[in-house]
Motif scaffolding. Structure first.
Motif, mmCIF file in Angstrom:
data_model
loop_
_atom_site.group_PDB
_atom_site.id
_atom_site.type_symbol
_atom_site.label_atom_id
_atom_site.label_comp_id
_atom_site.label_asym_id
_atom_site.label_seq_id
_atom_site.Cartn_x
_atom_site.Cartn_y
_atom_site.Cartn_z
ATOM 1 N N TYR A 14 56.266 91.673 35.063
ATOM 2 C CA TYR A 14 55.097 90.934 35.543
ATOM 3 C C TYR A 14 55.617 89.946 36.571
ATOM 4 C CZ TYR A 14 52.706 92.351 31.207
ATOM 5 O OH TYR A 14 52.153 93.039 30.179
ATOM 6 N N VAL A 17 58.938 88.502 36.021
ATOM 7 C CA VAL A 17 59.369 88.442 34.613
ATOM 8 C C VAL A 17 59.587 89.871 34.125
ATOM 9 C CG1 VAL A 17 58.712 87.791 32.250
ATOM 10 C CG2 VAL A 17 57.919 86.416 34.197
ATOM 11 N N ALA A 19 59.316 91.738 31.316
ATOM 12 C CA ALA A 19 58.752 91.592 29.968
ATOM 13 C C ALA A 19 59.350 92.609 29.010
ATOM 14 C CB ALA A 19 57.235 91.751 30.018
ATOM 15 N N PRO A 38 60.540 86.830 18.621
ATOM 16 C CA PRO A 38 59.833 85.565 18.822
ATOM 17 C C PRO A 38 58.750 85.712 19.890
ATOM 18 C CG PRO A 38 61.897 85.530 20.002
ATOM 19 C CD PRO A 38 61.852 86.841 19.283
ATOM 20 N N ASN A 39 57.986 84.667 20.122
ATOM 21 C CA ASN A 39 56.973 84.673 21.179
ATOM 22 C C ASN A 39 57.638 85.034 22.488
ATOM 23 O OD1 ASN A 39 55.714 81.902 19.503
ATOM 24 N ND2 ASN A 39 54.521 83.736 19.826
ATOM 25 N N GLY A 40 56.985 85.923 23.228
ATOM 26 C CA GLY A 40 57.481 86.244 24.559
ATOM 27 C C GLY A 40 58.597 87.276 24.578
ATOM 28 N N ALA A 41 58.930 87.860 23.410
ATOM 29 C CA ALA A 41 60.042 88.826 23.357
ATOM 30 C C ALA A 41 59.695 90.136 24.057
ATOM 31 C CB ALA A 41 60.418 89.110 21.908
ATOM 32 N N GLY A 42 58.385 90.418 24.170
ATOM 33 C CA GLY A 42 57.971 91.672 24.802
ATOM 34 C C GLY A 42 57.318 92.648 23.830
ATOM 35 N N LYS A 43 57.003 92.184 22.634
ATOM 36 C CA LYS A 43 56.428 93.073 21.612
ATOM 37 C C LYS A 43 55.050 93.592 22.035
ATOM 38 C CE LYS A 43 56.353 89.824 18.452
ATOM 39 N NZ LYS A 43 56.808 88.665 19.217
ATOM 40 N N THR A 44 54.170 92.647 22.415
ATOM 41 C CA THR A 44 52.801 93.050 22.761
ATOM 42 C C THR A 44 52.805 93.975 23.968
ATOM 43 O OG1 THR A 44 51.891 91.036 21.822
ATOM 44 C CG2 THR A 44 50.513 92.187 23.430
ATOM 45 N N THR A 45 53.610 93.648 24.961
ATOM 46 C CA THR A 45 53.675 94.506 26.157
ATOM 47 C C THR A 45 54.140 95.909 25.764
ATOM 48 O OG1 THR A 45 54.201 92.545 27.457
ATOM 49 C CG2 THR A 45 54.615 94.661 28.504
ATOM 50 N N GLN A 81 45.056 92.001 18.782
ATOM 51 C CA GLN A 81 45.246 90.614 18.318
ATOM 52 C C GLN A 81 43.911 89.905 18.301
ATOM 53 O OE1 GLN A 81 48.232 88.088 20.072
ATOM 54 N NE2 GLN A 81 49.815 89.608 19.761
ATOM 55 N N GLU A 153 50.546 91.947 15.401
ATOM 56 C CA GLU A 153 50.529 90.652 14.705
ATOM 57 C C GLU A 153 49.268 90.488 13.852
ATOM 58 O OE1 GLU A 153 51.565 87.426 17.279
ATOM 59 O OE2 GLU A 153 53.281 88.520 18.069
ATOM 60 N N HIS A 185 55.971 88.244 13.739
ATOM 61 C CA HIS A 185 57.125 87.352 13.747
ATOM 62 C C HIS A 185 57.487 86.946 12.331
ATOM 63 C CE1 HIS A 185 54.627 84.861 16.903
ATOM 64 N NE2 HIS A 185 53.812 85.457 16.098
HETATM 65 N N1 LIG Z 1 49.632 89.681 31.846
HETATM 66 C C1 LIG Z 1 50.784 89.033 32.009
HETATM 67 N N2 LIG Z 1 51.088 88.441 33.187
HETATM 68 C C2 LIG Z 1 52.259 87.807 33.369
HETATM 69 N N3 LIG Z 1 53.221 87.704 32.423
HETATM 70 C C3 LIG Z 1 52.975 88.265 31.234
HETATM 71 C C4 LIG Z 1 51.746 88.954 30.952
HETATM 72 N N4 LIG Z 1 51.791 89.403 29.668
HETATM 73 C C5 LIG Z 1 52.991 89.008 29.173
HETATM 74 N N5 LIG Z 1 53.705 88.325 30.105
HETATM 75 C C6 LIG Z 1 55.066 87.784 29.935
HETATM 76 O O1 LIG Z 1 55.890 88.832 29.483
HETATM 77 C C7 LIG Z 1 56.785 88.389 28.459
HETATM 78 C C8 LIG Z 1 56.561 89.211 27.199
HETATM 79 O O2 LIG Z 1 55.271 88.896 26.646
HETATM 80 P P1 LIG Z 1 54.668 89.633 25.380
HETATM 81 O O3 LIG Z 1 53.277 89.127 25.193
HETATM 82 O O4 LIG Z 1 54.862 91.091 25.502
HETATM 83 O O5 LIG Z 1 55.609 89.094 24.216
HETATM 84 P P2 LIG Z 1 55.374 89.067 22.641
HETATM 85 O O6 LIG Z 1 56.703 89.356 22.058
HETATM 86 O O7 LIG Z 1 54.265 89.972 22.270
HETATM 87 O O8 LIG Z 1 54.961 87.575 22.355
HETATM 88 P P3 LIG Z 1 53.874 87.001 21.285
HETATM 89 O O9 LIG Z 1 54.579 87.059 19.972
HETATM 90 O O10 LIG Z 1 53.675 85.616 21.767
HETATM 91 O O11 LIG Z 1 52.650 87.855 21.358
HETATM 92 C C9 LIG Z 1 56.533 86.904 28.308
HETATM 93 O O12 LIG Z 1 57.461 86.223 29.116
HETATM 94 C C10 LIG Z 1 55.128 86.735 28.835
HETATM 95 O O13 LIG Z 1 54.947 85.437 29.348
#
Ligand SMILES: Nc1ncnc2c1ncn2[C@@H]1O[C@H](COP(=O)(O)OP(=O)(O)OP(=O)(O)O)[C@@H](O)[C@H]1O
Length: 294
Positions: A14, A17, A19, A38-45, A81, A153, A185
């Motif tokens: 992104y 970043v 992701a 953890p938050n931001g690890a890239g799981k949701t993506t 979510q 989650e 998490h």
């Molecule tokens: N639509 C987007 N635009 C820009 N950056 C994004 C977008 N979605 C996610 N990111 C970035 O990509 C990285 C991975 O995010 P992601 O949501 O996949 O992590 P996560 O492990 O699911 O976190 P969480 O536990 O908070 O849901 C983070 O740095 C996030 O800020």
């Protein structure tokens, strides 16, 4: 068990970043696979790419040997979510609405019984407690009797009782032969529910295996816990492996007798000594130097 979904070398950026940075794994038929981090690890993506709602920059995903397509969409169930629920309609009507989107669906009574929705079937879907809402969202994910269910989650923000209730439901779903991809998490959740776990950090998988394998591979010790106040003069001669959490000192040791003897000889009071096993939380800390719930 063969792979229902094969994920190879997924990459997603992104704007600067990274992701997701080269993620590969197999989701085996009938298993529960946990993506942890953890938050931001890239799981949701990662999960969104598997769900087909987010496109990878590169890499591949195959469902039953084919690229994601119509068959996958009909056979997958997704618990988001957050799902915006329609205003002024009941839980029953919400389920009927989602059911109308699929050619094949589970009977309503079965969904209601599985997700324990009976008590509030005629309530406005927006007037549910956190746990009830998650059960409804889970029912929505199961409406098409999917082969594979994505749970992103699902228990975040729930109180411990509601979390345990949802764990029971997930166990019941797995017992029916469904394949589950879970992101969380919560270490305990992954430990209890998952056959296999991948720990993610900074867009990469940094460790993968069954919960037991992961712990056995990385640790051969246990943790002694003692209130810092009870250390007395032993504080000065403690072994290196120590960590203070909420006033409790933790000592990692593979030689419990030797360490306990050493503590006693150095003047510690051991009445409040506890011994705990290593957890996935410890593993994460060891691999990344950071707490999982940071
Ligand atoms: N639509 C987007 N635009 C820009 N950056 C994004 C977008 N979605 C996610 N990111 C970035 O990509 C990285 C991975 O995010 P992601 O949501 O996949 O992590 P996560 O492990 O699911 O976190 P969480 O536990 O908070 O849901 C983070 O740095 C996030 O800020």
């Amino acid at each position: 068990m063969d792979a229902l979904i094969e994920v190879r070398n997924l990459v997603r950026h992104y704007r600067g970043v990274k992701a997701v940075d080269g993620v590969s794994f197999d989701l085996r038929r009938g298993s529960c696979f946990g993506l942890l981090g953890p938050n931001g690890a890239g799981k949701t993506t990662t999960v969104e790419m598997l769900e087909g709602i987010n496109r990878p920059d590169s890499g591949s995903i195959h469902y039953k040997g084919e690229p994601l397509g119509r068959r996958f969409r009909e056979e997958a169930g997704i618990m988001f979510q957050s799902t915006a629920l329609q205003e002024f309609i009941t839980v029953r009507e919400t389920l009927q609405l989602f059911a109308s989107l699929y050619p094949r669906t589970l009977p309503l009574e079965e969904l209601v019984a599985t997700c324990r929705l009976g008590e509030f079937l005629d309530r406005d879907a927006r007037r549910l407690s956190g746990g009830q809402r998650q059960r409804l969202l889970l029912a929505i994910a199961l409406v098409n009797d999917p082969e594979v269910v994505f749970l992103d989650e699902p228990t975040t923000g729930l109180d411990p009782q509601a979390r345990r209730n949802l764990w029971d439901l997930m166990e019941a779903i797995r017992a029916r032969g469904k394949t589950i991809l879970l992101t969380t998490h919560y270490m305990e959740e992954a430990y209890i529910l998952c056959d296999e776990i991948a720990i993610m950090d900074h867009g990469r998988i940094i460790a993968q295996g069954t919960p037991r394998q992961l712990l056995a591979t990385h640790f051969n010790d246990v943790i002694l816990q003692l209130p810092e106040a009870d250390l007395g003069p032993a504080g000065a001669v403690l072994p290196e492996a120590r960590l203070v959490r909420n006033g409790v000192v933790e000592i990692a040791t593979a030689d419990v007798s030797g360490t306990v003897r050493g503590l006693l000889e150095a003047g510690a009071a051991l009445e409040r000594l506890r011994i705990r096993d290593r957890t996935l939380e410890d593993l994460f800390l060891e691999l990344t130097g950071r707490e999982l719930r940071a």
